[in-house]
Scaffold this active site. Structure first.
Site, PDB file in Angstrom:
ATOM      1  N   ASP A 249      -3.564  -7.651   2.833  1.00  0.00           N
ATOM      2  CA  ASP A 249      -1.727  -7.446   4.075  1.00  0.00           C
ATOM      3  C   ASP A 249      -2.856  -5.634   3.891  1.00  0.00           C
ATOM      4  O   ASP A 249      -3.476  -5.152   2.988  1.00  0.00           O
ATOM      5  CB  ASP A 249      -0.646  -6.555   3.319  1.00  0.00           C
ATOM      6  CG  ASP A 249      -0.437  -8.013   3.968  1.00  0.00           C
ATOM      7  OD1 ASP A 249      -0.448  -8.770   4.920  1.00  0.00           O
ATOM      8  OD2 ASP A 249       0.872  -8.799   3.906  1.00  0.00           O
ATOM      9  N   LYS A 271      -2.059  -6.020   9.113  1.00  0.00           N
ATOM     10  CA  LYS A 271      -1.313  -6.227   9.806  1.00  0.00           C
ATOM     11  C   LYS A 271      -0.125  -4.186  10.014  1.00  0.00           C
ATOM     12  O   LYS A 271       0.756  -4.846   9.085  1.00  0.00           O
ATOM     13  CB  LYS A 271       0.269  -7.689  10.004  1.00  0.00           C
ATOM     14  CG  LYS A 271      -1.043  -8.615   9.768  1.00  0.00           C
ATOM     15  CD  LYS A 271       0.379  -9.625  10.372  1.00  0.00           C
ATOM     16  CE  LYS A 271       1.654  -9.439   8.987  1.00  0.00           C
ATOM     17  NZ  LYS A 271       1.467 -10.010   8.754  1.00  0.00           N
ATOM     18  N   MET A 384      10.539  -1.017   6.709  1.00  0.00           N
ATOM     19  CA  MET A 384      10.114  -0.533   7.329  1.00  0.00           C
ATOM     20  C   MET A 384      10.968   0.757   8.756  1.00  0.00           C
ATOM     21  O   MET A 384      11.501   0.168   9.962  1.00  0.00           O
ATOM     22  CB  MET A 384       9.487  -1.488   8.833  1.00  0.00           C
ATOM     23  CG  MET A 384       8.599  -2.516   7.920  1.00  0.00           C
ATOM     24  SD  MET A 384       8.446  -4.709   8.222  1.00  0.00           S
ATOM     25  CE  MET A 384       9.594  -5.181   7.837  1.00  0.00           C
TER      26      MET A 384
HETATM   27  N1  SAH Z   1       6.862  -7.157   0.593  1.00  0.00           N
HETATM   28  C1  SAH Z   1       6.715  -6.006   0.911  1.00  0.00           C
HETATM   29  C2  SAH Z   1       7.140  -4.982   2.254  1.00  0.00           C
HETATM   30  C3  SAH Z   1       6.769  -5.587   3.342  1.00  0.00           C
HETATM   31  S1  SAH Z   1       7.483  -4.796   4.496  1.00  0.00           S
HETATM   32  C4  SAH Z   1       7.636  -5.478  -0.194  1.00  0.00           C
HETATM   33  O1  SAH Z   1       7.665  -5.910  -1.159  1.00  0.00           O
HETATM   34  O2  SAH Z   1       7.480  -4.956  -0.505  1.00  0.00           O
HETATM   35  C5  SAH Z   1       6.570  -3.472   4.552  1.00  0.00           C
HETATM   36  C6  SAH Z   1       7.163  -2.153   4.577  1.00  0.00           C
HETATM   37  O3  SAH Z   1       7.510  -1.900   2.849  1.00  0.00           O
HETATM   38  C7  SAH Z   1       6.653  -0.578   5.016  1.00  0.00           C
HETATM   39  O4  SAH Z   1       6.588  -0.241   5.899  1.00  0.00           O
HETATM   40  C8  SAH Z   1       7.905  -0.172   3.857  1.00  0.00           C
HETATM   41  O5  SAH Z   1       8.762   0.400   4.331  1.00  0.00           O
HETATM   42  C9  SAH Z   1       7.814  -0.479   2.815  1.00  0.00           C
HETATM   43  N2  SAH Z   1       6.820  -0.167   1.257  1.00  0.00           N
HETATM   44  C10 SAH Z   1       5.624  -0.984   1.124  1.00  0.00           C
HETATM   45  N3  SAH Z   1       4.573  -0.247   0.756  1.00  0.00           N
HETATM   46  C11 SAH Z   1       5.662   0.619   0.011  1.00  0.00           C
HETATM   47  C12 SAH Z   1       5.237   2.136  -0.768  1.00  0.00           C
HETATM   48  N4  SAH Z   1       4.194   1.717  -1.983  1.00  0.00           N
HETATM   49  N5  SAH Z   1       5.826   2.698  -0.754  1.00  0.00           N
HETATM   50  C13 SAH Z   1       7.276   2.507   0.288  1.00  0.00           C
HETATM   51  N6  SAH Z   1       7.029   1.965   0.485  1.00  0.00           N
HETATM   52  C14 SAH Z   1       6.591   0.754   0.639  1.00  0.00           C
END
Ligand code: SAH
Length: 465
Positions: A249, A271, A384
């Site tokens: 990703d 994406k 998100m």
């Molecule tokens: N599967 C991922 C989430 C995917 S959706 C998980 O479990 O974390 C993508 C969203 O995850 C981003 O828009 C943000 O809101 C959050 N996100 C992912 N990595 C992040 C990080 N290092 N710091 C803050 N938010 C994060």
């Protein structure tokens, strides 16, 4: 990188050392491991150097360097424990065409000698460009402990067997053979019957691999965690180490991709929310196509693959194609974000449940049970949620949430550039706009950073101001 690591061919070639004291001895101890022809120039050589010369390990000239002495040398060490003499002999050697190193004088040296972990023919060189010798020593110690002494002999036997092993097809089949040799069959044979047993074990292993049925591909759906490579699980690291293909990703950090096997094919299926990128159907097709060709596919997703990861669509595609899969969980952004502010996702007498919400879904801003969320003490981790901040704020206020409810944005959770913006429901949309965050951010509704952490941040800010 100011210095580029290379391994210089020294077998049968000249290396000249000027000096007979401690500095020269330290260098000679390393150089004696090589198959180079060593020549030492020293007016008053230490007894140890005299001993080495007597044993035929090096040629000793009991005089100072003169023009022409470093002729045809591949490397030259000025190791006189005397800066002026080092400068003099270095200039002479340079004129003779040798590559010159002055001990403890990085600026005037044409090359530097790294710290070495020696499992000949496996050699690990550690360099810090002179910045942190302590670090190099610590890394060396760590590797010395981790790499078994038998690695060298195993590699030597393996090297002699390379042409025989070419009977296996190039690529995965050959790689699997070598991997089993180095990490299983080789060490086991040594444990059981000593090094002499290794060649037979190697032959038997080759036979087994030549007769093995064709590899079938499979898919690991792996959580990459929030970004800090140290937050990867051991299982995720092992999968990355073994993968033939890594499909990742956009949010997976370069530091984590670095850990993929060097030969792995790395594909960015990034994406962007709302934006254009590879369509999910294309990603599914890509996963299936590579697994069908016999590859070990790692589908690498930020955080945990089971949280807002469209995991099910990929699993269904695998099932439809009869491809086996495994899920390797990761640390989700919510866990990293609360850790970053010193809070718990759940807490006795505050909230007995926590919600993971998405700010938007396929149709646009996502609707939720705002009435329940608006109650005092509720906690939600909003993924998100940047673009939908104003919408979320409006809905919660409309359903009677207290405007003073704490809201915290954590950008780049767990990464070196992590930022924390603490605000309230009443101000959240403006605070977010002011902060102009560019990285992924998680919204924690109902949680403020622990007071002690705010004090610490203030202090650090003052210290750096
Ligand atoms: N599967 C991922 C989430 C995917 S959706 C998980 O479990 O974390 C993508 C969203 O995850 C981003 O828009 C943000 O809101 C959050 N996100 C992912 N990595 C992040 C990080 N290092 N710091 C803050 N938010 C994060």
């Amino acid at each position: 990188m100011k210095h580029f690591p290379v391994f210089i061919a020294v077998e049968g070639r000249r290396i000249v050392v000027s000096g007979g004291g401690d500095a020269a001895i330290a260098k000679l101890r390393l150089l004696l491991k090589t198959e180079a022809n060593l020549t030492v120039f020293a007016q008053t050589p230490d007894a140890l150097i005299v001993e080495w010369a007597a044993a035929g390990k090096l040629t000793l000239h009991r005089r100072a360097i003169e023009p022409g002495d470093a002729m045809c040398a591949v490397l030259f060490y000025a190791a006189n424990d005397d800066a002026a003499e080092d400068a003099r002999v270095a200039a002479l050697a340079h004129r003779d065409g040798a590559r010159v190193n002055l001990v403890d004088n990085l600026a005037d040296s044409q090359f530097i000698t790294p710290a070495i972990v020696d499992r000949d023919p496996v050699t690990i060189a550690i360099g810090t460009e002179g910045a942190a010798p302590v670090l190099a020593r610590a890394i060396k110690k760590d590797l010395e402990e981790r790499l078994p002494a038998t690695l060298g002999p195993l590699a030597r036997i393996g090297k002699a067997f390379r042409t025989v092993a070419e009977a296996l097809p190039f690529g995965r089949a050959r790689r699997d053979f070598w991997s089993e040799y180095y990490f299983k069959t080789g060490p086991e044979a040594i444990d059981k019957a000593g090094i002499d047993a290794v060649p037979n074990a190697l032959n038997a292993l080759l036979h087994k691999h030549l007769n093995a049925p064709k590899k079938v591909g499979f898919v690991d759906l792996v959580g990459a965690g929030p970004g800090d490579p140290d937050l990867l699980t051991l299982k995720a690291r092992k999968a990355l180490d073994a993968a033939d293909v890594v499909i990742h990703d956009r949010l997976v950090t370069p530091e984590i991709l670095e850990l993929a096997r060097r030969e792995a094919l790395v594909i960015d299926a990034g994406k962007e929310g709302f934006g254009k990128a590879m369509a999910q159907d294309d990603i599914n097709a890509l996963i299936v196509e590579h697994a069908r060709s016999g590859a070990h596919v790692v589908r690498l997703k930020a955080g945990d693959p089971t949280v807002f990861g469209r995991l099910d669509e990929e699993l269904e595609a695998c099932d439809a194609a009869n491809i086996t899969w495994r899920i390797i969980p990761g640390i989700t952004a919510a866990s990293a974000a609360v850790a970053g502010i010193g809070q718990s996702l759940t807490k006795r007498q505050r909230n007995a449940s926590v919600r993971l919400l998405t700010g938007h879904d396929m149709k646009g801003f996502a609707d939720h049970d705002w009435r329940t969320l608006a109650k005092t003490g509720e906690v939600a981790a909003i993924y998100m949620g940047k673009r939908s901040a104003r919408f979320i704020q409006g809905r919660l206020m409309m359903h009677g949430a207290d405007p003073a409810t704490p809201v915290t944005f954590i950008e780049n959770a767990s990464r070196p550039d992590q930022r924390i913006i603490a605000t309230t429901l009443a101000k959240m949309a403006d605070a977010l706009a002011d902060a102009s965050l560019t990285g992924p951010a998680l919204t924690l509704y109902g949680l403020a950073p622990r007071a002690a952490m705010i004090a610490l941040e203030d202090l650090q800010e003052k210290e750096f101001a």
